[in-house]
Enzyme design. Structure first.
Site, mmCIF file in Angstrom:
data_model
loop_
_atom_site.group_PDB
_atom_site.id
_atom_site.type_symbol
_atom_site.label_atom_id
_atom_site.label_comp_id
_atom_site.label_asym_id
_atom_site.label_seq_id
_atom_site.Cartn_x
_atom_site.Cartn_y
_atom_site.Cartn_z
ATOM 1 N N ASP A 5 22.965 -29.173 -39.231
ATOM 2 C CA ASP A 5 22.109 -28.246 -39.987
ATOM 3 C C ASP A 5 22.107 -26.820 -39.424
ATOM 4 O O ASP A 5 21.633 -25.907 -40.078
ATOM 5 C CB ASP A 5 20.660 -28.776 -40.017
ATOM 6 C CG ASP A 5 20.077 -28.980 -38.617
ATOM 7 O OD1 ASP A 5 20.810 -28.802 -37.629
ATOM 8 O OD2 ASP A 5 18.890 -29.319 -38.510
ATOM 9 N N HIS A 6 22.619 -26.617 -38.221
ATOM 10 C CA HIS A 6 22.517 -25.298 -37.579
ATOM 11 C C HIS A 6 23.774 -24.447 -37.793
ATOM 12 O O HIS A 6 23.714 -23.380 -38.379
ATOM 13 C CB HIS A 6 22.281 -25.452 -36.077
ATOM 14 C CG HIS A 6 20.851 -25.701 -35.691
ATOM 15 N ND1 HIS A 6 20.192 -26.851 -36.001
ATOM 16 C CD2 HIS A 6 19.958 -24.939 -35.011
ATOM 17 C CE1 HIS A 6 18.946 -26.791 -35.537
ATOM 18 N NE2 HIS A 6 18.781 -25.635 -34.933
ATOM 19 N N ASP A 23 16.501 -30.346 -29.279
ATOM 20 C CA ASP A 23 16.033 -29.184 -30.030
ATOM 21 C C ASP A 23 14.547 -29.048 -29.713
ATOM 22 O O ASP A 23 13.803 -30.028 -29.777
ATOM 23 C CB ASP A 23 16.230 -29.400 -31.539
ATOM 24 C CG ASP A 23 15.986 -28.114 -32.313
ATOM 25 O OD1 ASP A 23 16.951 -27.564 -32.873
ATOM 26 O OD2 ASP A 23 14.824 -27.652 -32.340
ATOM 27 N N SER A 26 14.101 -21.978 -26.982
ATOM 28 C CA SER A 26 14.878 -23.140 -27.408
ATOM 29 C C SER A 26 15.185 -24.103 -26.270
ATOM 30 O O SER A 26 14.978 -23.822 -25.099
ATOM 31 C CB SER A 26 16.206 -22.656 -28.004
ATOM 32 O OG SER A 26 17.114 -22.382 -26.955
ATOM 33 N N ARG A 49 18.350 -25.089 -25.889
ATOM 34 C CA ARG A 49 19.809 -24.996 -25.719
ATOM 35 C C ARG A 49 20.187 -24.954 -24.241
ATOM 36 O O ARG A 49 19.797 -24.058 -23.494
ATOM 37 C CB ARG A 49 20.371 -23.777 -26.468
ATOM 38 C CG ARG A 49 19.875 -22.445 -25.983
ATOM 39 C CD ARG A 49 20.223 -21.315 -26.932
ATOM 40 N NE ARG A 49 19.414 -21.404 -28.130
ATOM 41 C CZ ARG A 49 19.145 -20.386 -28.946
ATOM 42 N NH1 ARG A 49 19.653 -19.195 -28.717
ATOM 43 N NH2 ARG A 49 18.383 -20.553 -30.006
#
Ligand code: MIC
Length: 673
Positions: free
Chosen positions: A64-65, A119, A536, A538
């Site tokens: 989705d990203h 996420d 985030s 990440r």
């Protein structure tokens, strides 16, 4: 003793440690979630764990990203992930099917379950009573390999909700109000549990928005009880058996308290450049806007889009504004199409986008230079939209729609009465055909995983030396987000599978030459202010510095996920004992951390940093497990050592999901009152 809901669910999943705030606990995990931008790295690290099949009861990989297919890089990643999911036992949600958080609540989240996702907004599933926590890819991979999730036991904040929303005020205002009160680090190591009579006025779409943005408080997660609203949701999703009533005991204890009276709320907005920079809309009303974006992983439900359509029905978006609308999932796209919401928006001139994260992570629709963009999203860190000089405001769908109509930030109460909304189609179109099942175990071994040329192995740290001498590569201010370490946007995010390339963008907002300088200065230190690494999950924000030779980050304080990502990748995360010592560090200075290995081995909570007769004390706020990880040079090296020490099997033996789920855990299902 009367227990809160968080304690009940955590107790049910507790594998090790005690539920004392700050104590490290190990939790059994029922579900894991990966998305494509963090998923490839998580999968590449999972491969090194020597496990044939994912060991959690339920695992899913969403795409989705990284959706814009400018060249081969993103589609190569999607192809890799699809094969990986089939081989190792994950469901695979195809691109365009929806945003992971929204889809997870629709199709898979369960009251009382634990979910770990790569996420930070994994927290969204708290909307239906899951304890859902964001983590770095390596930490999620460890859980997928059958390990418990290790985390400091959080404090529990009880948020009592009373009253009813006045017209035009929405659930987004609840979370903006909490951000206004506490700021972006006011939820650190806390879980926010909502209760009280006002909850009957917050539907699941609203709870999704609140739990998603609980991450902006720096919180571990947020959770709602599982009540009649949840039951209705589960029934509409054709999953009635996944429902169980869950609530805190009457008179339950909380470590901290908040009270939100819905009737007292006013429309709120977060100004550039922080979700914590919240003011009443009327304070900024009249500010000219060039863009309005509705949707993304918050405010992309049927009700959110329906109110925007009702405001714009029969009108046209102001000529000075470009408007986009993103539904959260294919199911919502179908509902807005069937109910007429879609055509109202199209006729008004909105640009309808596919159900993916899109502009929220700078994946297209960047605003013009210096222009104001009013978004119903969750983050507005500088440059996240893709435009370096952006001015992004975060607000509710009602404010956004009113702004689209008038061309200036508008308090929707100026529009008069709250409009009538169309009914959602009674039956949402539940259709899981875009979610692919994994291959059966006997076919899995034969699946080849295609690796495009942009997919490179993750870097690994060197072992921690006895004494560390390192150069300060940069000194940054408070609240630096992971978006400064590994920026958002189409260009940079397409390197999520390629750490050497993504590392070229590290701190580019502060110094475009940083990556070269850091490599020249290596081994290096980064010096940060408060709440370093906010935002985030990440892990590229740790992997890129690792690739550039960073061995330690010294900060006034850290955001939870980023601190853990540094440690997992073998980078020392140390804090100033005295915040004033931050001033003593300058770029280019060489500092020594004498005896650092022995100090970690001995469990010292303080270590020394020295240079030219100057000495400062740094705090090693590290759990026993984190010390071992740092001494071993990161989790992957640690696992390799363990594998070498276990020649009988030659591989890490994860605890099986069955073994982990067996056992006499108390039942958290005790209704409140
Ligand atoms: C975000 O909202 O910042 C993201 C993009 O979803 C990230 C994940 C990522 O960087 O891939 C997050 O929230 O963890």
């Amino acid at each position: 003793m009367a227990e809160n809901l968080v304690t009940k669910i955590l107790k049910e999943h507790l594998i090790s440690g005690e539920l004392e705030p700050g104590e490290e606990v190990g939790l059994g995990i029922d579900q894991t979630l990966l998305q494509d931008a963090t998923g490839t790295m998580a999968c590449l690290q999972f491969e090194r764990m020597g496990v044939d099949r994912v060991q959690v009861p339920f695992a899913v990989q969403y795409v989705d990203h990284n959706i814009i297919q400018l060249d081969h890089k993103n589609p190569d990643d999607h192809r890799f992930l699809q094969a990986f999911a089939a081989k190792y036992g994950m469901r695979y949600s195809r691109p365009g099917n929806g945003i992971c958080h929204y889809l997870h609540v629709e199709r898979f989240a369960k009251p009382g379950a634990t979910l770990i996702g790569a996420d930070s907004h994994t927290t969204t599933s708290g909307a239906v009573g899951s304890i859902a926590i964001g983590a770095g890819g390596l930490d999620v991979a460890l859980v997928m390999a059958g390990r418990p999730f290790e985390t400091p036991a959080p404090k529990v904040v009880g948020v009592e909700v009373t009253g009813e929303f006045p017209g035009w005020v929405t659930p987004k205002d609840v979370i903006l109000e909490l951000l206004r009160r506490r700021g972006v680090s006011g939820g650190l190591n806390r879980i926010f549990e909502f209760y009280g009579p006002g909850l009957e006025n917050i539907d699941i779409t609203g709870r999704i928005t609140i739990c998603n943005m609980i991450a902006e408080l720096g919180a571990t997660t947020g959770v709602f009880p599982s009540d009649d609203r949840t039951r209705e949701w589960m029934e509409a999703q054709q999953r009635p058996d996944d429902f169980r009533a869950l609530a805190a005991d009457e008179g339950a204890d909380y470590d901290e308290h908040e009270h939100v009276d819905l009737s007292e709320l006013v429309p709120l907005i977060a100004q550039p450049h922080s979700p914590g920079n919240v003011v009443p809309v009327e304070e900024v009303a009249g500010t000219k806007a060039a863009q309005v974006c509705i949707g993304s992983s918050v405010n992309s439900g049927f009700e959110d889009l329906a109110v925007a359509a009702a405001v714009l029905r029969g009108e046209v978006v102001h000529p000075g504004v470009v408007m986009t609308v993103t539904p959260g999932s294919r199911q919502i796209l179908d509902s807005i199409a069937r109910s007429g919401v879609y055509s109202d928006l199209v006729r008004a001139g909105a640009r309808m986008l596919e159900p993916v994260c899109g502009p929220c992570v700078g994946m297209g629709q960047a605003p013009p230079s210096d222009a104001v963009s009013v978004r119903t999203f969750n983050r507005n860190f500088p440059g996240r939209s893709g435009t370096q000089t952006d001015q992004v405001y975060l607000t509710t769908p009602t404010v956004a729609a009113a702004t689209a109509l008038r061309g200036v930030i508008t308090d929707p109460r100026d529009l008069g009465d709250y409009p009538d909304l169309p009914e959602a189609p009674v039956e949402p179109a539940v259709d899981d055909r875009q979610i692919l099942e994994p291959a059966p175990e006997d076919e899995a071994a034969g699946i080849e995983i295609p690796r495009g040329p942009n997919i490179k192995p993750p870097p690994e740290p060197e072992e921690l030396p006895d004494d560390l001498s390192a150069t300060v590569t940069i000194v940054v201010e408070d609240d630096v987000s992971t978006g400064d370490l590994a920026p958002d946007g189409v260009e940079v995010m397409s390197f999520r599978s390629n750490v050497p390339e993504i590392a070229k963008f590290t701190f580019r907002r502060f110094d475009p030459e940083y990556h070269e300088k850091a490599q020249e200065m290596a081994p290096g230190i980064i010096v940060g202010g408060e709440n370093y690494g906010q935002g985030s999950s990440r892990e590229h924000a740790a992997l890129a510095p690792l690739h550039l030779g960073i061995r330690a980050v010294v900060a006034k304080s850290f955001a939870r996920i980023h601190r853990r990502n540094l440690v997992s990748q073998g980078i020392l995360a140390l804090e100033f004992e005295d915040g004033g010592d931050y001033e003593k560090f300058e770029q280019g200075q060489e500092w020594e951390l004498p005896d650092i290995r022995r100090r970690l081995e001995d469990g010292d909570e303080k270590v020394k940093a020295r240079r030219d007769g100057e000495e400062v004390t740094l705090l090693a706020n590290l759990s026993e497990r984190e010390r071992r990880i740092l001494l071993d040079g990161g989790i992957l090296r640690q696992l390799r050592r363990e594998q070498q020490e276990a020649p009988a099997t030659g591989r890490h033996e994860p605890e099986s999901a069955e073994a982990r789920n067996a056992g006499d855990r108390p039942n958290p299902e005790a209704p409140r009152g």
